[in-house]
Design a protein around this motif. Structure first.
Motif, mmCIF file in Angstrom:
data_model
loop_
_atom_site.group_PDB
_atom_site.id
_atom_site.type_symbol
_atom_site.label_atom_id
_atom_site.label_comp_id
_atom_site.label_asym_id
_atom_site.label_seq_id
_atom_site.Cartn_x
_atom_site.Cartn_y
_atom_site.Cartn_z
ATOM 1 N N ARG A 349 6.785 -27.853 51.148
ATOM 2 C CA ARG A 349 7.973 -28.608 51.569
ATOM 3 C C ARG A 349 7.575 -29.980 52.093
ATOM 4 O O ARG A 349 8.272 -30.968 51.886
ATOM 5 N N GLU A 350 6.451 -30.009 52.760
ATOM 6 C CA GLU A 350 5.952 -31.277 53.290
ATOM 7 C C GLU A 350 5.664 -32.255 52.140
ATOM 8 O O GLU A 350 5.920 -33.432 52.231
ATOM 9 N N ARG A 351 5.112 -31.732 51.058
ATOM 10 C CA ARG A 351 4.712 -32.538 49.920
ATOM 11 C C ARG A 351 5.854 -32.870 48.975
ATOM 12 O O ARG A 351 5.917 -33.942 48.390
ATOM 13 N N GLY A 352 6.714 -31.898 48.767
ATOM 14 C CA GLY A 352 7.791 -32.125 47.816
ATOM 15 C C GLY A 352 7.435 -31.754 46.394
ATOM 16 O O GLY A 352 8.232 -31.901 45.485
ATOM 17 N N TYR A 353 6.207 -31.302 46.179
ATOM 18 C CA TYR A 353 5.855 -30.822 44.846
ATOM 19 C C TYR A 353 4.772 -29.768 44.963
ATOM 20 O O TYR A 353 4.077 -29.681 45.973
ATOM 21 N N VAL A 354 4.638 -28.985 43.901
ATOM 22 C CA VAL A 354 3.614 -27.937 43.903
ATOM 23 C C VAL A 354 3.297 -27.546 42.462
ATOM 24 O O VAL A 354 4.186 -27.482 41.622
ATOM 25 N N ALA A 355 2.024 -27.350 42.207
ATOM 26 C CA ALA A 355 1.636 -26.780 40.915
ATOM 27 C C ALA A 355 1.712 -25.265 41.027
ATOM 28 O O ALA A 355 1.223 -24.690 41.995
ATOM 29 N N VAL A 356 2.359 -24.644 40.041
ATOM 30 C CA VAL A 356 2.596 -23.203 40.063
ATOM 31 C C VAL A 356 2.047 -22.583 38.786
ATOM 32 O O VAL A 356 2.164 -23.168 37.712
ATOM 33 N N ASP A 357 1.468 -21.427 38.926
ATOM 34 C CA ASP A 357 1.040 -20.688 37.733
ATOM 35 C C ASP A 357 1.254 -19.206 38.000
ATOM 36 O O ASP A 357 1.061 -18.737 39.115
ATOM 37 N N THR A 358 1.690 -18.489 36.984
ATOM 38 C CA THR A 358 1.856 -17.049 37.153
ATOM 39 C C THR A 358 0.795 -16.314 36.344
ATOM 40 O O THR A 358 0.398 -16.755 35.275
ATOM 41 N N GLU A 359 0.357 -15.189 36.876
ATOM 42 C CA GLU A 359 -0.514 -14.285 36.125
ATOM 43 C C GLU A 359 0.285 -13.014 35.868
ATOM 44 O O GLU A 359 0.960 -12.500 36.766
ATOM 45 N N THR A 360 0.204 -12.538 34.642
ATOM 46 C CA THR A 360 1.020 -11.396 34.240
ATOM 47 C C THR A 360 0.209 -10.430 33.383
ATOM 48 O O THR A 360 -0.947 -10.675 33.078
ATOM 49 N N THR A 361 0.877 -9.368 32.972
ATOM 50 C CA THR A 361 0.196 -8.349 32.171
ATOM 51 C C THR A 361 0.287 -8.608 30.677
ATOM 52 O O THR A 361 -0.269 -7.848 29.895
ATOM 53 N N SER A 362 1.007 -9.660 30.269
ATOM 54 C CA SER A 362 1.185 -9.862 28.833
ATOM 55 C C SER A 362 1.511 -11.311 28.514
ATOM 56 O O SER A 362 2.098 -12.022 29.329
ATOM 57 N N LEU A 363 1.137 -11.732 27.304
ATOM 58 C CA LEU A 363 1.530 -13.077 26.867
ATOM 59 C C LEU A 363 2.985 -13.081 26.412
ATOM 60 O O LEU A 363 3.596 -14.131 26.277
ATOM 61 N N ASP A 364 3.527 -11.907 26.156
ATOM 62 C CA ASP A 364 4.924 -11.784 25.744
ATOM 63 C C ASP A 364 5.785 -11.727 27.002
ATOM 64 O O ASP A 364 5.785 -10.738 27.731
ATOM 65 N N GLU A 365 6.537 -12.801 27.227
ATOM 66 C CA GLU A 365 7.282 -12.911 28.484
ATOM 67 C C GLU A 365 8.292 -11.784 28.651
ATOM 68 O O GLU A 365 8.651 -11.440 29.771
ATOM 69 N N MET A 366 8.778 -11.245 27.538
ATOM 70 C CA MET A 366 9.802 -10.210 27.644
ATOM 71 C C MET A 366 9.207 -8.877 28.101
ATOM 72 O O MET A 366 9.926 -7.980 28.517
ATOM 73 N N ARG A 367 7.897 -8.727 27.928
ATOM 74 C CA ARG A 367 7.276 -7.468 28.334
ATOM 75 C C ARG A 367 6.354 -7.660 29.532
ATOM 76 O O ARG A 367 5.852 -6.693 30.093
ATOM 77 N N ALA A 368 6.132 -8.883 29.908
ATOM 78 C CA ALA A 368 5.137 -9.177 30.940
ATOM 79 C C ALA A 368 5.636 -8.776 32.330
ATOM 80 O O ALA A 368 6.808 -8.950 32.654
ATOM 81 N N GLU A 369 4.707 -8.228 33.118
ATOM 82 C CA GLU A 369 4.990 -7.944 34.521
ATOM 83 C C GLU A 369 4.209 -8.943 35.372
ATOM 84 O O GLU A 369 3.033 -9.206 35.106
#
Length: 939
Positions: A349-369
């Motif tokens: 919040r102080e910065r106003g920006y953030v780099a975000v990345d998610t790690e999941t169980t699959s490259l298929d977003e519909m099946r990924a957890e």
DNA sequence: GGTCTCACG
DNA sequence: GACGTACGTGAGACCG
């Protein structure tokens, strides 16, 4: 101590805050922040203040609010315990250079919050806490020690509790027993035996907490144990206790807290006082904590003092690479509790920006957890939040059990959601469409966004790919940890939830770090490269649009595909035996190599040509020529190949892509998939579903509308030719388009002098081939092959064409010239397509030229449909229509029947006007529409 | 993993 | 003058 009715006593509640622990946690959890005006390090102070502010907020109105409170610090690292044992805490790392000057500031901060601030020379904070806790207990009051330090657990009981603020978990007697295996009053005995590597307490060698608890429970207490050590059955254990009895006794003196620390105040002095808003705001303002100052001022209704303007959020300068710390010096934290996560959230919040990345169980977003989330706000300092890591496979039951030390996913998500959805906070990602879909699955809408992959695409399209590994290597000179090193590959590959949290932290935090660095480098370059508009209006806005299309998916009827597969299989089997009979032997029809040998060696057919690999070419064109000469075998093979393709690639493979829950197929569009600006569709590719052959076209009947809906397909008519007419400025073509004439017939008429009313289908077909050839960077050879005419004749057609439309020739020459000079070409909307091969010699030269000629045309068409797609969600607002697919010049929608007409009207209007107002084409854009229960009908 | 083949615009 | 070539994609099968 005062037991008087007016002083501390029954009904009172004392909070003792372990200040030193707060400071270290704040320091290690936060990037090295400095005060803007003078560079004073204040990161730990900032974190400390945020924690105190949150503490006040949580306790201010609670029914369990403290009546008395104090923050306790270590006076120095040297205490009376060093006189007992000179190596006590001797293995502690040196105090960081930029932390020491923050110590006095944290005391100032405590006073600014109007909290009592306590430290005593020669004593640890823990001793002071022990002393105050004893006094409060004896006075009949309650005590909450806000700390998770296990050394304080000996104090629990008799009205004394601990509160682990990180986990928001109360620690009472049961929790202590769980941790040490003994009640609080025996904790020191266990600690004395087990020792502690962190504090360098020796204990008994080879004895840990488990064994220590066992022994203490058996013998009652440490003194009894040592006195009766001879009775211990295990010889080694017995000897250890006898040999090290003195060391064990000393260890107990070290861990036993001093409940009689000399204090020059009483509990009554610790009565809770409201903060003085002015003093607090003044202090925070001095520290230059903008966000917290404002928050505090808002809360108390005081005026936030004016602050100098902060440095712009995008600090990196235009022409130089921002200074970045070495990757080798990067700090990657693992966030395992809500308090630490909240520190990061404050930082964001102080910065106003953030780099975000998610790690999941699959490259298929519909099946990924979702497995974890990484964050970065300062290059070189990133965090990983493990959420769903699981135990490895060895344990029979552990395989599905979540590992300890992870914030519950739902809690972390709710904590992050306000930031991820805050319109004032920019979320930066590499291929954000993926992460946005993962979050969307969990009910979180990530906006606004920046995407380093798309930044690179706008800046470097045509120069190289835009994957993170590639960008990191090229622009940061850093090779990220390969995912393969964590997951393995092939059959034995594991999913990310099975990766150890330490490894995962290094990998995931690095990704966020890299993403932030790339963003700092790329974002300021957009303007100089003059692709800001491309990025901001054509590429980035597509992310949410595509994400929604992909998540919605298109309904596919499995039965239709299944029946077709069976039919294809039967036909193929029949063809196969026929082919084997014709060949006189059995062979693999699907092997071009074997087929080539049958055709050209065994059967000695003419026209066998070997390619660079030494194999005969057996492509459709070759087989068609042979079939035309009357040979049956190649004709059958052509039929077989068509069926084989349709079955394996479509009717079989498509079934596997039907999502078990939605019953729909969810493709993924790659925004950077084609250099020209076109999308690519993968997993599955829905942009190459058959249509040209009747048999293949039937596959489209499996793409259906949901109950009560229709599929509506709208496509641009001749968009690339129209763009060519505009860009090359061909008046006759332009007026033909304006008048709605048949463009291929008109071309034929112009070229061959045939009046329109005498046009034959064959002449028109030839003109059509030339028109398309022009778009592709025509060559005599290519046209000759396409039309199956002699090369000389094809060349003659081209010459005639250029004579009749000299503007086309000029466009081609100018475009190649421009490419050679600038190393790129452009679309009408400013998209830059680099042409690094344009000046190479040899066979590659022709390729590069034709690509350069084609790119502005194909690319402009691609830009136009992108503009339409970006506008459509608003244009369709209030209508139940859903955009499902894009096939380069076509958009497919699913629409309830009674909204079909209105949808077509609105979509057509948007598509036909999509170039405007930025570009006013000299030709109209025309959109054809089709409606049906399935995609075959709708086309 | 490279090559061939073929589906689409 | 010879050399190879239509532009842009993705996926499945074969084969070493």
């Amino acid at each position: 101590m005062s037991d008087s009715e007016t002083g501390f006593g029954k009904g009172c509640h004392l909070h003792l805050i372990d200040g030193s622990a707060y400071i270290f946690r704040a320091y290690h959890a936060l990037p090295p922040l400095t005060r803007k005006s003078d560079g004073l390090p204040v990161g730990a102070v900032a974190g400390f203040c945020n924690m105190l502010w949150r503490y006040l907020g949580e306790n201010g109105n609670s029914s369990d609010a403290p009546t008395h409170a104090a923050v306790i610090f270590d006076y120095s690292s040297k205490t009376f315990r060093n006189d007992i044992y000179d190596l006590y805490k001797a293995n502690r790392p040196e105090l960081p250079e930029d932390l020491r000057p923050q110590f006095p500031l944290t005391r100032d901060a405590t006073r600014a919050f109007n909290l009592s601030c306590i430290e005593v020379q020669d004593y640890e904070a823990d001793d002071i806490i022990a002393t105050l806790a004893r006094q409060a207990r004896e006075a009949g009051g309650r005590v909450t020690i806000i700390s998770s330090d296990k050394d304080l657990m000996q104090l629990v009981g008799g009205g004394v509790e601990m509160l682990d603020a990180m986990k928001n978990k109360r620690i009472g007697i049961d929790e202590v027993i769980e941790k040490f295996g003994v009640a609080p009053d025996r904790v020191v005995d266990v600690q004395a035996l087990a020792g502690d590597s962190v504090d360098n307490i020796p204990g008994a060698p080879g004895i840990g907490v488990k064994t220590a608890a066992l022994l203490i429970n058996e013998y009652g207490d440490l003194d009894s144990l040592l006195a009766r050590a001879e009775e211990i059955k295990q010889p080694k254990r017995r000897q250890t206790l006898i040999d090290h009895a003195d060391q064990i006794r000393m260890s107990r003196r070290l861990v036993l807290l001093d409940e009689n620390t000399p204090l020059d105040f009483t509990l009554n002095d610790l009565e809770v006082r409201d903060p003085d808003p002015t003093a607090l705001v003044d202090f925070l303002n001095q520290m230059e904590f903008r966000t917290l100052t404002r928050r505090v001022a808002d809360r108390f209704g005081t005026e936030a003092p004016a602050l100098p303007d902060p440095a712009p959020a995008t600090a990196p300068s235009q022409d130089s690479t921002p200074d970045m710390p070495e990757f080798s010096a990067a700090q990657y934290d693992c966030v395992r509790d809500l308090d630490t996560l909240n520190i990061w959230i404050d930082r964001i919040r102080e910065r106003g920006y953030v780099a975000v990345d998610t790690e999941t169980t699959s490259l298929d977003e519909m099946r990924a957890e979702l497995v974890g989330i990484s964050l970065c706000v300062d290059a070189g300092h990133a965090a990983y939040i493990p959420l769903a890591h699981r135990a490895g496979g060895d344990d029979l039951f552990g395989a599905s059990a979540l590992l300890d030390g992870q914030i519950p996913l739902e809690q972390a998500l709710r904590a992050l959601q306000p930031v991820l959805e805050d319109p004032a906070i920019l979320k930066i990602g590499q291929n954000m469409k993926y992460d946005a879909k993962i979050f969307a699955n969990l009910g979180v809408t990530v906006t606004p966004i920046d995407d380093t992959m798309l930044l690179s695409y706008a800046l470097h399209g045509g120069l190289h790919g835009h994957g993170m590994d590639q960008l990191s290597d090229r622009y940061l000179n850093h090779q990220p940890i390969p995912i393969k090193s964590l997951l393995g590959s092939g059959k034995s590959a594991i999913t990310f939830d099975m990766v150890g949290i330490d490894d995962a932290t290094r990998y995931a935090a690095e990704d966020a770090d890299i993403t932030l660095r790339l963003w700092q480098m790329f974002k300021p370059r957009l303007h100089a490269a003059q692709v800001t508009r491309v990025y901001e209006t054509l590429d980035r806005p597509l992310v949410p649009v595509l994400a929604q299309m992909e998540r919605h998916g298109v309904k596919v009827d499995r039965d239709v595909l299944s029946r077709m597969s069976n039919a294809f299989a039967q036909k193929m089997a029949a063809l196969e035996s026929e082919i084997h009979e014709l060949a006189g032997e059995s062979f693999n029809v699907g092997s071009p190599k074997q087929l080539g040998e049958i055709l050209f060696d065994k059967m000695s057919l003419q026209g066998g040509k070997k390619g660079k690999t030494g194999a005969y070419a057996t492509g459709a064109d070759v087989l068609e020529d042979l079939a035309a000469e009357g040979h049956d075998l190649p004709a059958r093979v052509l039929d077989w190949r068509q069926l084989s393709k349709l079955k394996s690639t479509y009717t079989d493979a498509l079934q596997d892509h039907i999502h078990p829950d939605t019953g729909r197929v969810h493709t993924s569009y790659v925004i950077t998939g084609a250099v020209t600006g076109r999308l690519a569709s993968t997993d599955p590719n829905l942009q190459n579903i058959p249509i040209r052959s009747e048999e293949g076209r039937r596959i489209r009947t499996a793409f259906v509308a949901d109950q009560g809906n229709k599929l509506v397909a709208l496509d641009y008519s001749q968009i690339e030719l129209r763009i060519l007419a505009h860009i090359a400025g061909i008046d006759s073509l332009k007026s033909a388009f304006r008048d709605g004439h048949d463009i291929h017939a008109m071309t034929a008429s112009e070229m061959f002098g045939v009046p329109l009313d005498q046009m034959t289908p064959d002449v028109r077909r030839q003109a059509k081939a030339i028109n398309f050839g022009v778009i592709y960077g025509i060559s005599g050879f290519g046209l000759a092959r396409n039309l199956r005419i002699p090369r000389a004749q094809a060349q003659a057609f081209i010459d005639t064409y250029f004579q009749r439309f000299p503007g086309i020739r000029a466009y081609m020459d100018d475009t190649v010239e421009f490419a050679k000079k600038h190393g790129r070409v452009e679309t009408l909307f400013g998209r830059r397509i680099h042409t690094p091969e344009i000046n190479t010699k040899g066979p590659g030269a022709g390729f590069a030229k034709r690509a350069a000629i084609n790119a502005p045309i194909q690319g402009t068409a691609a830009d136009i449909i992108r503009r339409a797609m970006v506008r459509l969600p608003d244009a369709l607002a209030g209508l139940p229509a859903r955009m499902l697919m894009q096939v380069h010049d076509e958009l497919v929608f699913e629409v309830p029947e009674d909204s079909v007409d209105e949808t077509i009207n609105r979509v057509r209007a948007v598509m036909e006007a999509a170039a405007e107002p930025l570009v006013r084409l000299d030709v109209p854009l025309v959109v054809d529409a089709g409606i049906g229960d399935n995609w075959a009908q709708a086309h």
